[in-house]
Scaffold this motif. Structure first.
Motif, mmCIF file in Angstrom:
data_model
loop_
_atom_site.group_PDB
_atom_site.id
_atom_site.type_symbol
_atom_site.label_atom_id
_atom_site.label_comp_id
_atom_site.label_asym_id
_atom_site.label_seq_id
_atom_site.Cartn_x
_atom_site.Cartn_y
_atom_site.Cartn_z
ATOM 1 N N THR A 88 35.854 43.065 43.992
ATOM 2 C CA THR A 88 35.676 41.776 43.327
ATOM 3 C C THR A 88 36.760 40.827 43.804
ATOM 4 O OG1 THR A 88 34.749 42.786 41.332
ATOM 5 C CG2 THR A 88 35.590 40.559 41.122
ATOM 6 N N THR A 89 36.368 39.655 44.269
ATOM 7 C CA THR A 89 37.335 38.622 44.635
ATOM 8 C C THR A 89 37.027 37.357 43.848
ATOM 9 O OG1 THR A 89 36.041 37.688 46.475
ATOM 10 C CG2 THR A 89 37.484 39.571 46.974
ATOM 11 N N LYS A 90 38.075 36.576 43.585
ATOM 12 C CA LYS A 90 37.915 35.311 42.845
ATOM 13 C C LYS A 90 38.768 34.239 43.507
ATOM 14 C CE LYS A 90 37.321 37.625 38.359
ATOM 15 N NZ LYS A 90 37.801 37.723 36.953
ATOM 16 N N TRP A 91 38.282 33.018 43.470
ATOM 17 C CA TRP A 91 39.052 31.869 43.927
ATOM 18 C C TRP A 91 38.524 30.642 43.205
ATOM 19 C CZ3 TRP A 91 36.473 28.419 47.628
ATOM 20 C CH2 TRP A 91 35.216 28.871 48.044
ATOM 21 N N HIS A 92 39.219 29.540 43.277
ATOM 22 C CA HIS A 92 38.762 28.353 42.539
ATOM 23 C C HIS A 92 38.753 27.125 43.436
ATOM 24 C CE1 HIS A 92 42.462 25.954 41.768
ATOM 25 N NE2 HIS A 92 43.059 27.114 41.937
#
Length: 427
Positions: A85-89
């Motif tokens: 799982t990767t997240k960025w904004h």
């Protein structure tokens, strides 16, 4: 993250199918997406990874340049299912990793949920996992930590060294000194009319102790590495000091290198190098073991630039570097054996540290199963008293690169308040 991954990318405009390709010897991550009525994947972006920081087992952050702009991504690998799982904004200050963790930025958040489809690296080669502590650190140590803090004889600067704007007006009241209005700690505005930019006030220091806006602080501490470092754990204990409560921190060592072979100085063996470890964030320590004395330099977390994972260039106290000096306690009094120089890292062949012996029996990440994004965990709990700026405004995301659909209209972006500086001791 090495290998080919497939899954979904979810953002405020919807969900698209995603394929990610990462080469074993490459700093590039190539993304392909398939949205809406598309029948085939098309290349979405090529990310150039510039920096990686471990914050836990198989998890951390990496910075990547995308279309000329820097973004911070969080990543979590499930060692049982093998899912990633990767997240960025997409909002303002996209290069700040703390912004990825803030729940109020959910409208900006992009979540990638991926399963392995081939070419994944072996567990042994993965970066963010416990490895044995070098022999130079084995045993029990006691000494002092010295660091530099912003100061003034009147206390009219913040804990991060910014000047207070006196007098300033907040909520219709004019203040000529630090205030505890709507907070439990004295704070001040950085602008004469409060606009959401503020900081906690530094403690006043006696005349003569504040030199060029900095005061050197000394605190007592100890450190212990048990079982000759085989469990990968480094435990530091800090005494109560300068208004900060006593603190114990357990860090996991995951990497270390020496600056050459062992040598002698003043008849004592010497080893120098870099050690990297993580707790809920990554630290890099420059170290020197000289006989029974250990010196370490690192960047504390109370500095606003959050560069504690960057290795210090030297071992001198500065506004961004703290220095620890400790003596090894006699094994006869601690029951912890000292590792002789033959077991020091500087006498070992080059290569990664051996994996820690932790008793963990988690299987290798080979299975392929759905993975729900894990809950975001904040670095520290929210303050008991609401901060003086009130609720943060909802930011407006910028245009998303094709082929994602255009976002729906949103309210105009208000100035983002400055993040409050940490209230923890210098860690």
């Amino acid at each position: 993250m090495v290998g080919t991954w497939e899954g979904t990318e979810t953002h405020y405009a919807g969900t698209c199918a995603l394929r990610l390709e990462v080469g074993a010897d490459s700093a590039r991550l190539t993304s392909y997406v398939k949205c809406g009525n598309d029948t085939d994947f098309s290349q979405y972006s090529v990310d150039l990874v510039t920096e990686v920081a471990c914050t836990g087992d198989y998890s951390g952050f990496y910075h990547a340049d995308i279309m000329g702009k820097s973004y911070c991504h969080s990543f979590v690998l499930d060692p049982i299912s093998g899912n990633l799982t990767t997240k960025w904004h997409l909002g303002p200050r996209s290069d700040e990793c703390s912004r990825v963790e803030e729940a109020s930025l959910a409208i900006d958040l992009v979540v990638n949920s991926l399963a392995p489809t081939g070419g994944q690296a072996s567990v042994e080669s993965m970066l963010c996992q416990p490895r044995q502590v070098p022999g130079e650190f084995a045993g029990q140590w006691a000494g002092q930590e010295r660091f530099s803090k912003p100061c003034s004889e009147t206390g009219r600067v913040t804990t991060t060294g910014e000047a207070c704007a006196f007098p300033f007006t907040f909520d219709g009241v004019t203040y000529t000194n630090c205030t505890t209005a709507q907070d439990v700690r004295p704070w001040c505005s950085l602008t004469s009319e409060f606009l959401g930019f503020w900081g906690y006030c530094a403690d006043p220091v006696p005349a003569g102790e504040c030199v060029d806006g900095q005061a050197v602080v000394e605190c007592q501490m100890s450190m212990v590495v048990r079982d000759s470092g085989k469990d990968g754990m480094l435990v530091s204990n800090f005494d109560a000091c300068h208004g900060a409560a006593a603190l114990s921190i357990t860090e996991t060592v995951f990497d270390a290198v020496t600056e050459g072979e062992c040598f002698e100085k003043d008849g004592q063996p010497v080893s120098t190098g870099l050690l990297k470890a993580y707790s809920d964030r990554e630290f890099c320590y420059r170290f020197e073991r000289h006989g029974s004395i250990l010196r370490m330099a690192y960047s504390p977390t109370f500095f606003s630039n959050r560069k504690h994972h960057i290795c210090p260039e030297d071992m001198e106290i500065s506004p961004t570097t703290a220095v620890v000096e400790m003596a090894l306690l006699p094994p006869i009094s601690t029951g912890l054996p000292d590792v002789k120089t033959g077991g020091w890292l500087c006498n070992q062949p080059p290569g990664p540290l051996p994996l820690a012996i932790t008793g963990d029996t988690s299987p290798s990440p080979t299975a392929m199963a759905p993975l729900l994004p894990p809950a975001v965990v904040a670095e520290r709990p929210p303050p008991a008293v609401p901060p003086p700026w009130g609720p943060a405004p909802s930011p407006v995301p910028p245009m998303v690169p094709a082929p994602l659909p255009a976002p729906a209209p949103l309210p105009a972006l208000l100035p983002s308040p400055a993040s409050p500086p940490p209230s923890q001791p210098p860690r």
